[in-house]
Structure formats: C-alpha cells, structure tokens
Motif scaffolding. Structure first.
Motif, mmCIF file in Angstrom:
data_model
loop_
_atom_site.group_PDB
_atom_site.id
_atom_site.type_symbol
_atom_site.label_atom_id
_atom_site.label_comp_id
_atom_site.label_asym_id
_atom_site.label_seq_id
_atom_site.Cartn_x
_atom_site.Cartn_y
_atom_site.Cartn_z
ATOM 1 N N THR A 190 -17.088 24.031 32.036
ATOM 2 C CA THR A 190 -16.499 25.251 32.580
ATOM 3 C C THR A 190 -15.146 25.549 31.940
ATOM 4 O O THR A 190 -14.573 24.708 31.252
ATOM 5 C CB THR A 190 -16.357 25.096 34.119
ATOM 6 N N ASN A 191 -14.656 26.752 32.207
ATOM 7 C CA ASN A 191 -13.381 27.175 31.633
ATOM 8 C C ASN A 191 -12.229 26.791 32.568
ATOM 9 O O ASN A 191 -12.094 27.345 33.662
ATOM 10 C CB ASN A 191 -13.423 28.692 31.435
ATOM 11 N N GLY A 192 -11.399 25.857 32.104
ATOM 12 C CA GLY A 192 -10.303 25.345 32.931
ATOM 13 C C GLY A 192 -9.253 26.391 33.255
ATOM 14 O O GLY A 192 -8.465 26.217 34.180
ATOM 15 N N ALA A 193 -9.245 27.489 32.524
ATOM 16 C CA ALA A 193 -8.200 28.505 32.732
ATOM 17 C C ALA A 193 -8.525 29.438 33.902
ATOM 18 O O ALA A 193 -7.682 30.228 34.316
ATOM 19 C CB ALA A 193 -8.030 29.324 31.461
ATOM 20 N N LYS A 194 -9.722 29.346 34.453
ATOM 21 C CA LYS A 194 -10.093 30.246 35.557
ATOM 22 C C LYS A 194 -9.281 29.897 36.800
ATOM 23 O O LYS A 194 -9.152 28.725 37.142
ATOM 24 C CB LYS A 194 -11.590 30.101 35.886
ATOM 25 N N PRO A 195 -8.731 30.915 37.483
ATOM 26 C CA PRO A 195 -7.921 30.623 38.669
ATOM 27 C C PRO A 195 -8.749 29.938 39.759
ATOM 28 O O PRO A 195 -9.922 30.268 39.944
ATOM 29 C CB PRO A 195 -7.426 32.005 39.132
ATOM 30 N N ASN A 196 -8.101 29.015 40.445
ATOM 31 C CA ASN A 196 -8.762 28.256 41.524
ATOM 32 C C ASN A 196 -10.138 27.754 41.139
ATOM 33 O O ASN A 196 -11.102 27.887 41.889
ATOM 34 C CB ASN A 196 -8.882 29.120 42.781
ATOM 35 N N LEU A 197 -10.185 27.181 39.951
ATOM 36 C CA LEU A 197 -11.457 26.797 39.341
ATOM 37 C C LEU A 197 -12.373 25.975 40.252
ATOM 38 O O LEU A 197 -13.535 26.337 40.465
ATOM 39 C CB LEU A 197 -11.174 26.016 38.052
ATOM 40 N N LEU A 198 -11.841 24.876 40.789
ATOM 41 C CA LEU A 198 -12.724 23.955 41.521
ATOM 42 C C LEU A 198 -13.307 24.610 42.767
ATOM 43 O O LEU A 198 -14.500 24.509 43.031
ATOM 44 C CB LEU A 198 -11.965 22.674 41.887
ATOM 45 N N GLN A 199 -12.453 25.320 43.514
ATOM 46 C CA GLN A 199 -12.949 25.957 44.732
ATOM 47 C C GLN A 199 -13.920 27.098 44.402
ATOM 48 O O GLN A 199 -14.923 27.283 45.074
ATOM 49 C CB GLN A 199 -11.782 26.465 45.592
ATOM 50 N N ASN A 200 -13.609 27.839 43.333
ATOM 51 C CA ASN A 200 -14.518 28.936 42.965
ATOM 52 C C ASN A 200 -15.846 28.432 42.403
ATOM 53 O O ASN A 200 -16.874 29.058 42.615
ATOM 54 C CB ASN A 200 -13.843 29.892 41.988
ATOM 55 N N LEU A 201 -15.813 27.310 41.720
ATOM 56 C CA LEU A 201 -17.087 26.703 41.293
ATOM 57 C C LEU A 201 -17.883 26.295 42.536
ATOM 58 O O LEU A 201 -19.075 26.551 42.636
ATOM 59 C CB LEU A 201 -16.838 25.447 40.443
ATOM 60 N N ALA A 202 -17.160 25.695 43.489
ATOM 61 C CA ALA A 202 -17.828 25.244 44.717
ATOM 62 C C ALA A 202 -18.403 26.428 45.507
ATOM 63 O O ALA A 202 -19.443 26.317 46.141
ATOM 64 C CB ALA A 202 -16.850 24.449 45.580
ATOM 65 N N ASN A 203 -17.709 27.584 45.438
ATOM 66 C CA ASN A 203 -18.212 28.790 46.137
ATOM 67 C C ASN A 203 -19.310 29.492 45.366
ATOM 68 O O ASN A 203 -19.877 30.470 45.845
ATOM 69 C CB ASN A 203 -17.104 29.857 46.254
ATOM 70 N N GLY A 204 -19.505 29.084 44.126
ATOM 71 C CA GLY A 204 -20.522 29.725 43.298
ATOM 72 C C GLY A 204 -20.069 31.052 42.707
ATOM 73 O O GLY A 204 -20.898 31.864 42.299
ATOM 74 N N THR A 205 -18.747 31.288 42.637
ATOM 75 C CA THR A 205 -18.291 32.586 42.125
ATOM 76 C C THR A 205 -17.889 32.523 40.641
ATOM 77 O O THR A 205 -17.458 33.519 40.080
ATOM 78 C CB THR A 205 -17.102 33.128 42.947
ATOM 79 N N ILE A 206 -18.016 31.345 40.031
ATOM 80 C CA ILE A 206 -17.691 31.233 38.602
ATOM 81 C C ILE A 206 -18.944 30.853 37.837
ATOM 82 O O ILE A 206 -19.683 29.959 38.255
ATOM 83 C CB ILE A 206 -16.596 30.167 38.379
ATOM 84 N N LYS A 207 -19.152 31.526 36.733
ATOM 85 C CA LYS A 207 -20.292 31.170 35.882
ATOM 86 C C LYS A 207 -19.884 30.051 34.928
ATOM 87 O O LYS A 207 -18.778 30.062 34.391
ATOM 88 C CB LYS A 207 -20.735 32.387 35.072
ATOM 89 N N ALA A 208 -20.760 29.089 34.749
ATOM 90 C CA ALA A 208 -20.485 27.953 33.860
ATOM 91 C C ALA A 208 -21.840 27.397 33.433
ATOM 92 O O ALA A 208 -22.871 27.972 33.767
ATOM 93 C CB ALA A 208 -19.684 26.902 34.627
ATOM 94 N N THR A 209 -21.830 26.291 32.701
ATOM 95 C CA THR A 209 -23.106 25.651 32.359
ATOM 96 C C THR A 209 -23.277 24.384 33.195
ATOM 97 O O THR A 209 -22.390 23.531 33.212
ATOM 98 C CB THR A 209 -23.159 25.287 30.866
ATOM 99 N N LEU A 210 -24.414 24.318 33.875
ATOM 100 C CA LEU A 210 -24.733 23.124 34.655
ATOM 101 C C LEU A 210 -25.808 22.320 33.922
ATOM 102 O O LEU A 210 -26.867 22.849 33.587
ATOM 103 C CB LEU A 210 -25.248 23.538 36.045
ATOM 104 N N PHE A 211 -25.494 21.066 33.645
ATOM 105 C CA PHE A 211 -26.473 20.139 33.061
ATOM 106 C C PHE A 211 -27.036 19.305 34.210
ATOM 107 O O PHE A 211 -26.275 18.601 34.883
ATOM 108 C CB PHE A 211 -25.812 19.199 32.060
ATOM 109 N N SER A 212 -28.334 19.410 34.429
ATOM 110 C CA SER A 212 -28.930 18.647 35.538
ATOM 111 C C SER A 212 -29.900 17.608 35.004
ATOM 112 O O SER A 212 -30.656 17.903 34.064
ATOM 113 C CB SER A 212 -29.715 19.557 36.472
ATOM 114 N N PRO A 213 -29.908 16.436 35.633
ATOM 115 C CA PRO A 213 -30.902 15.439 35.230
ATOM 116 C C PRO A 213 -32.303 15.980 35.506
ATOM 117 O O PRO A 213 -32.486 16.714 36.483
ATOM 118 C CB PRO A 213 -30.616 14.239 36.136
ATOM 119 N N ALA A 214 -33.262 15.645 34.671
ATOM 120 C CA ALA A 214 -34.638 16.127 34.876
ATOM 121 C C ALA A 214 -35.147 15.615 36.211
ATOM 122 O O ALA A 214 -34.849 14.490 36.603
ATOM 123 C CB ALA A 214 -35.522 15.625 33.750
#
Ligand code: GLU
Length: 279
Positions: free
Chosen positions: A254-278
């Motif tokens: 994810t982009n570290g420069a996004k404001p309130n990154l961790l909380q917004n990732l947790a809220n699902g309001t930031i787009k990023a790449t998720l790598f999930s185990p199969a």
C-alpha cells in the motif's frame, strides 16, 4: 493477468483487505525510506507521529505490532548534511550508523506521546541462517510485544554488506513475519500497490487488487526500476510476498503517504494490493 473482481472473489472465498486486517492479530508493518523522507530528503516527523498514533489505535484494538523501519541512510544524510554523493560502501555504512540513532530517536519520541516504548533490533542475513540466533530474535520479539513494547527492526547496515546483507527491508520484513509467526505483513511504499505497468510512466497502468499466485503475476506485469531512496522497487515486494505466502501469512502492499493509512485500510476505504495465501 491475475486481476480478480468481486464476483471472482466471492467464488474463491478470498477475504477483503478490511476482513484480513480484522482477522489479523499479529501484524508486521514495513515503512520504506520514501515514505519516511520528505521530498527535500529530511525525515518526516509529522508522518511518524501520525503513524505512531495509528499503531496505538491498532494496539487498543488488541492487535500486536512489529515495525520494520528503513530510513537510516536518509536520516544520516539529513543529519550530517554531507557525504550524500559518496557512493563508497564505508561512507554509506557510516551514514547509516549516524542515521539509525536519529531514526530511533524520532520513533522513540513519537511513540512516547502515546505512552508506548520502543525497542531496537538490528538484524543481518547471518542472523536468519543461524538457529540459535533466530531463536533469540524470536524470544526477544515475543517478550517485547508481550510487554507492550513496539519492536522496531532495521537491517544492521553498518555491519552487513554484500553476501552478509539481506539488502532490502522488504525481504527483511518477510523474514521477520515468518520468524514471529505473524498473520499479516503490511508494506508501506510510495505506490498504491502492484500495477500492470509502472504507473509513474504509463497512464493506463491498472492496479491489481488481489494476488494469490505471485509467479503468475510476475510474468504478466512489466517491472520497473527502484525509486529514489528505497532499495528494491517492485521486485523485492514480490519476493517478500512469495516468501510470506508460503507460510500462510497475508501481505498488503500500500501507499504509506495516504492519510490515516492503517485505519482507512481497516475500513476498506483505501485501494491497495492484497496478497492472499491460496485457499
Ligand atoms: N536499511 C536501509 C536504511 O535504513 C534501507 C533498506 C531499504 O530501503 O530497503 O536506510
């Protein structure tokens, strides 16, 4: 290309970013030099303070956090204000020796504002290849975290070089995640995630939101060069993903420069790449 849309996601039973964060208890967060440094090359204290606040919210929500922080060399250059152009190894290692102190001083004072202590671990490749050392690192990490202290890890840049060094903190954070048995690794970089092409050069580059097969993704995207301050570019991020997925650890780029990154990732309001185990 391995772009998975929402209906594919439902079929494959993959979690979303916010579900992944909600489920994760042990989280390693890697912060790259480009995220920590301002454009003029000085350390971005406002960012660090805000980040410490977000980590303390995670901890209030019963999550455990380990940080892998780059930035020793950048901090060294901005502290001593010379040698920036020197490329010799011993000058770069000397800069890291100076910068690491500054970097940890900044982290210490930022976390102090939220009543959190930090502990420093400087690691090198050798440490991960030695059973006795890995056990010691693991015990130290568990003890610090159990006691509510935030471990902050960097490569031991003043000691490690060439074949002794991991060389980049993306791979170091992957090794740390495996060693600590983390549930999730979050890589904070200066791009929003993995793109089909370099988004800084191509306007039609597409963000890939879900990846389960790194090998397949590697073949389908065009991989550019590393950026100004950081070491690895997208290559080392994909290497890190490959490593952690093998141990069933999810990863978010994810982009570290996004404001309130961790909380917004947790809220699902930031787009990023998720790598999930199969599954
Ligand atoms: N360990 C290096 C530093 O703190 C950075 C390595 C990396 O950016 O991956 O400057």
């Amino acid at each position: 290309m391995n772009i998975i849309n929402n209906s594919d996601k439902a079929q494959k039973n993959l979690l979303t970013i916010s579900e992944t964060i909600a489920k994760a208890r042990k989280i390693v967060i890697k912060i790259g030099s480009n995220t920590l440094a301002k454009e003029d090359g000085t350390i971005n204290i406002e960012f660090m303070e805000n980040f410490a606040k977000q980590c303390s919210t995670f901890i209030d929500n019963r999550k455990q956090v380990v940080i892998v922080s780059s930035g020793a060399q950048v901090a060294g250059i901005s502290t001593i204000d010379r040698w920036a152009r020197k490329k010799d190894l011993h000058y770069r290692q000397a800069l890291c020796a100076i910068g690491q102190v500054e970097l940890m001083d900044c982290w210490r004072s930022c976390f102090r504002k939220f009543n959190l202590h930090v502990g420093q671990l400087l690691l090198s490749k050798d440490d991960f290849g030695d059973q006795h050392r890995t056990l010691n690192i693991r015990n130290t990490l568990f003890t610090l975290v159990d006691e509510g202290v935030i471990p902050i890890i960097n490569e031991n840049d003043s000691v490690a070089c060439d074949e002794f060094s991991i060389g980049d903190n993306d791979n170091l954070s992957a090794l740390t995640s495996i060693l600590w048995s983390a549930d999730l690794l979050i890589l904070c970089s200066d791009i929003d995630g993995v793109y089909s092409k370099n988004p800084k050069e191509y306007k039609d580059a597409k963000l890939i939101e879900n990846i389960t097969d790194v090998e397949k993704t590697k073949k389908s995207i065009s991989i550019g060069k590393a950026n100004n301050f950081g070491t690895g570019g997208i290559t080392t991020k994909l290497e890190a993903a490959e490593k952690v997925l093998e141990y069933d650890v999810s990863m978010i780029l994810t982009n570290g420069a996004k404001p309130n990154l961790l909380q917004n990732l947790a809220n699902g309001t930031i787009k990023a790449t998720l790598f999930s185990p199969a599954q």
